[in-house]
Design an enzyme around this catalytic site. Structure first.
Site, PDB file in Angstrom:
ATOM      1  N   GLN A 290       0.828  -1.199   0.000  1.00 55.56           N
ATOM      2  CA  GLN A 290       0.000   0.000   0.000  1.00 55.56           C
ATOM      3  C   GLN A 290       0.868   1.256   0.000  1.00 55.56           C
ATOM      4  O   GLN A 290       1.748   1.411   0.843  1.00 55.56           O
ATOM      5  CB  GLN A 290      -0.933   0.058   1.204  1.00 55.56           C
ATOM      6  CG  GLN A 290      -1.905   1.226   1.016  1.00 55.56           C
ATOM      7  CD  GLN A 290      -2.812   1.489   2.182  1.00 55.56           C
ATOM      8  OE1 GLN A 290      -2.355   1.784   3.276  1.00 55.56           O
ATOM      9  NE2 GLN A 290      -4.108   1.374   1.943  1.00 55.56           N
TER      10      GLN A 290
ATOM     11  N   CYS B 230      -6.942   7.160   4.473  1.00 55.78           N
ATOM     12  CA  CYS B 230      -6.355   7.435   5.779  1.00 55.78           C
ATOM     13  C   CYS B 230      -6.603   8.884   6.181  1.00 55.78           C
ATOM     14  O   CYS B 230      -6.348   9.805   5.405  1.00 55.78           O
ATOM     15  CB  CYS B 230      -4.859   7.142   5.723  1.00 55.78           C
ATOM     16  SG  CYS B 230      -4.062   7.478   7.278  1.00 55.78           S
TER      17      CYS B 230
ATOM     18  N   GLY C 273     -14.750  -2.735   6.725  1.00 57.47           N
ATOM     19  CA  GLY C 273     -15.241  -1.909   7.827  1.00 57.47           C
ATOM     20  C   GLY C 273     -16.265  -2.628   8.679  1.00 57.47           C
ATOM     21  O   GLY C 273     -17.364  -2.941   8.222  1.00 57.47           O
ATOM     22  N   GLY C 274     -15.862  -2.940   9.922  1.00 57.62           N
ATOM     23  CA  GLY C 274     -16.809  -3.469  10.894  1.00 57.62           C
ATOM     24  C   GLY C 274     -17.248  -4.903  10.671  1.00 57.62           C
ATOM     25  O   GLY C 274     -18.199  -5.348  11.308  1.00 57.62           O
TER      26      GLY C 274
HETATM   27  C1  LIG Z   1      -3.981   0.137  13.867  1.00 61.66           C
HETATM   28  C2  LIG Z   1      -4.600   0.444  12.530  1.00 61.66           C
HETATM   29  C3  LIG Z   1      -3.809   0.954  11.524  1.00 61.66           C
HETATM   30  C4  LIG Z   1      -4.343   1.217  10.248  1.00 61.66           C
HETATM   31  N1  LIG Z   1      -3.518   1.619   9.239  1.00 61.66           N
HETATM   32  C5  LIG Z   1      -3.996   1.724   7.969  1.00 61.66           C
HETATM   33  C6  LIG Z   1      -3.139   1.946   6.860  1.00 61.66           C
HETATM   34  O1  LIG Z   1      -1.912   2.038   6.978  1.00 61.66           O
HETATM   35  N2  LIG Z   1      -3.723   2.056   5.630  1.00 61.66           N
HETATM   36  C7  LIG Z   1      -5.072   1.933   5.440  1.00 61.66           C
HETATM   37  O2  LIG Z   1      -5.547   2.006   4.298  1.00 61.66           O
HETATM   38  N3  LIG Z   1      -5.902   1.704   6.478  1.00 61.66           N
HETATM   39  C8  LIG Z   1      -5.395   1.576   7.722  1.00 61.66           C
HETATM   40  N4  LIG Z   1      -6.230   1.250   8.751  1.00 61.66           N
HETATM   41  C9  LIG Z   1      -7.673   1.049   8.476  1.00 61.66           C
HETATM   42  C10 LIG Z   1      -7.956  -0.417   8.140  1.00 61.66           C
HETATM   43  O3  LIG Z   1      -7.278  -0.816   6.976  1.00 61.66           O
HETATM   44  C11 LIG Z   1      -9.463  -0.641   7.944  1.00 61.66           C
HETATM   45  O4  LIG Z   1      -9.893   0.127   6.846  1.00 61.66           O
HETATM   46  C12 LIG Z   1     -10.273  -0.240   9.169  1.00 61.66           C
HETATM   47  O5  LIG Z   1      -9.681  -0.709  10.367  1.00 61.66           O
HETATM   48  C13 LIG Z   1     -11.708  -0.764   9.062  1.00 61.66           C
HETATM   49  O6  LIG Z   1     -11.726  -2.175   8.994  1.00 61.66           O
HETATM   50  P1  LIG Z   1     -12.064  -3.099  10.279  1.00 61.66           P
HETATM   51  O7  LIG Z   1     -13.337  -2.558  10.880  1.00 61.66           O
HETATM   52  O8  LIG Z   1     -12.209  -4.483   9.735  1.00 61.66           O
HETATM   53  O9  LIG Z   1     -10.917  -2.946  11.230  1.00 61.66           O
HETATM   54  C14 LIG Z   1      -5.718   0.996  10.014  1.00 61.66           C
HETATM   55  C15 LIG Z   1      -6.508   0.466  11.039  1.00 61.66           C
HETATM   56  C16 LIG Z   1      -5.972   0.182  12.281  1.00 61.66           C
HETATM   57  C17 LIG Z   1      -6.838  -0.409  13.366  1.00 61.66           C
END
Ligand SMILES: Cc1cc2nc3c(=O)[nH]c(=O)nc-3n(C[C@H](O)[C@H](O)[C@H](O)COP(=O)(O)O)c2cc1C
Length: 331
Positions: A66, A96, A208-209
């Protein structure tokens, strides 16, 4: 270029979490899930310690790099370096919300500038054979999500994006921390389903979620892929069921104990290179959740794996505290 292997299930890019060591462990739990690096800025790839930032172990394929940035030329150059390293996909971060990212005018800010995002995608797609994909939100700040997402999707698709991964919530660029931006803006999965209906031939991945594989399977009836972030990191045992439940293939290991046993040589090599035990075990804290002894396991890792010179015996002692059979109720 088309994605050569499945987008049905992936583990999200997560800064400080999905580093090279974490990905090695996740790859032991599932052969098929697509894995993502943490975000690396184009400038870091161009001018930083490249091997340390984006080097990876061959066993980690299929693997996406990424990238963050908003300068088409620099992104193209960074994508080329990533492709030369052997990444299977270059993913462009348009989701982000951190301040650092905003001052650089990239990440989620690009949802407001679909033309610039498209230029970046076109430059990367022209520079590499590997597919270039985009990860975005459904909008930022006061944008109307439907208009913002659909316009953004159309722009990056026309520019050559091989797939779109949508984190199904808006990002608030003013007033919310990156952490709050992952919980406070409400999820709108239905909008991502609608986007898929509008682009039947173009891979759309919902993120997401999503908390379980059961939920993931429900979404898979309406989108091409599902990406899990926190649920996969915080409960990696879930990943052992991905190959059987999502891909209809055998699980690589019968249980997390066996997977952990296979991870030991990887850790041993790291220790020989001078890395610390904790660099590896910090990604293992979520393992065994719900089994008797899991708390003691975490305690041992948290207190002893951090000590200078700690070796694999600490991991063995921690695992010995865990019951082999899952408990019916969480401890
Ligand atoms: C600790 C942490 C770091 C993250 N860093 C990035 C990142 O570097 N690039 C990105 O696109 N999303 C990043 N995200 C977002 C995740 O990729 C994802 O979109 C977000 O957590 C929602 O998905 P989830 O609900 O399954 O966790 C990060 C999320 C977390 C929790």
């Amino acid at each position: 270029m088309q994605l050569s292997s499945s987008v049905r299930f992936s583990v999200a890019p997560m800064m400080d979490w999905t580093d090279r060591r974490c990905r090695s462990f996740h790859r032991l739990l599932t052969r098929r899930a697509r894995l993502y690096t943490e975000m690396a800025t184009a400038d870091a790839v161009l001018f930083g310690p490249r091997e340390r930032l984006i080097g990876f172990d061959e066993a980690q394929h299929p693997l996406a790099l990424q990238l963050g940035g908003s300068d088409p030329g620099r992104l193209a150059a960074a994508a080329r370096i990533g492709a030369d390293f052997g990444y299977d996909e270059i993913n462009f971060n348009c989701g982000c919300p951190s301040d650092r990212v905003q001052s650089g005018r990239f990440g989620a800010c690009l949802m407001r500038e679909p033309g610039l995002a498209a230029e970046c995608v076109a430059a990367m797609a022209a520079a590499v054979e590997a597919p270039v994909t985009v990860k975005c939100r459904i909008g930022v700040d006061g944008q109307a999500p439907r208009e913002a997402l659909f316009a953004f999707a159309a722009a990056v698709k026309a520019a050559g994006a091989a797939a779109l991964i949508v984190h199904a919530r808006r990002a608030w660029l003013a007033g919310l921390s990156p952490k709050d931006n992952r919980t406070i803006p409400p999820l709108d999965h239905a909008l991502v389903h609608a986007l898929k209906s509008a682009h039947p031939g173009w891979p759309i991945v919902l993120n997401g979620g999503v908390a379980s594989l059961e939920e993931a399977r429900e979404h898979l009836a309406r989108v091409d892929g599902v990406m899990l972030g926190r649920a996969a990191y915080q409960n990696p045992e879930l990943l052992i069921a991905v190959d059987p439940e999502i891909f209809g293939e055998r699980a690589p290991f019968a249980d997390p104990f066996a997977a952990l046993e296979a991870f030991r040589p990887v850790i041993a090599q790291g220790l020989e290179r001078g890395e610390r035990l904790h660099d590896f075990t910090r990604h293992l804290h979520g393992l065994f959740t719900g089994r008797p002894g899991a708390r003691r396991y975490r305690q041992i890792l948290a207190t002893e794996a951090v000590r200078r010179g700690a070796g694999l015996e600490v991991l063995r002692a921690a695992v010995a505290a865990v019951a082999r059979e899952p408990a019916l109720a969480a401890e």
